[in-house]
Design an enzyme around this catalytic site. Sequence first.
Site, PDB file in Angstrom:
ATOM      1  N   GLN A   1       0.602  -1.463   0.119  1.00 44.86           N
ATOM      2  CA  GLN A   1      -0.210  -0.084  -0.050  1.00 44.86           C
ATOM      3  C   GLN A   1       0.977   1.170   0.207  1.00 44.86           C
ATOM      4  O   GLN A   1       0.691   2.482  -0.939  1.00 44.86           O
ATOM      5  CB  GLN A   1      -0.284   0.199   1.268  1.00 44.86           C
ATOM      6  N   GLU A   2       2.062   1.276   0.910  1.00 50.65           N
ATOM      7  CA  GLU A   2       3.084   2.326   0.799  1.00 50.65           C
ATOM      8  C   GLU A   2       3.686   2.734  -0.821  1.00 50.65           C
ATOM      9  O   GLU A   2       3.663   3.789  -0.954  1.00 50.65           O
ATOM     10  CB  GLU A   2       4.187   2.443   1.499  1.00 50.65           C
TER      11      GLU A   2
END
Length: 161
Positions: free
Chosen positions: A31-32
Amino acid sequence: MQKQILIVISIIGLVVGRDINGAGLALIKQQEGWRANYYYDQIGQKTIGYGHCCVWHPCDQLHPPLTEQQGSDLLRADLGEFQNCIQNAAPGLNDNQFAACTSFAFNMGCGAFTGSHILSNIRAKNFNAAANAFNEYTSMGGRVIAGLVNRRKAEAQLFRS
């Protein structure tokens, strides 16, 4: 530099006593996203690696480009405070519930987690409602953000598993 991060990780591990599992770490990394050099995130914060925010965690000792191993070490060090937050606020979670909540807190902050419907439902032992509550936190500045929708969906799925 890498040795210093590993020392910090060791100290945090002693304080926290509980680490995020592999599924949670993989979720956060996905996600990052990975950036070896500095960039500015969606709210304009100077960031590097896997979401290491230089506003909250000084970047003076970092010398980009980082290796992925350095980024992973930095992420593990950053996660300590959020793991501690979740363990203190919601003890007794299973590993995936703990990991999903840690991901949420890493993204939104410990204060957001402790004031969330996620936590209030966990405390009420309503785990289905807690999983559903992740979806309430998909906006920034009054706008629904696709990345947050995707992240909350992944966190809810991990929480349920």
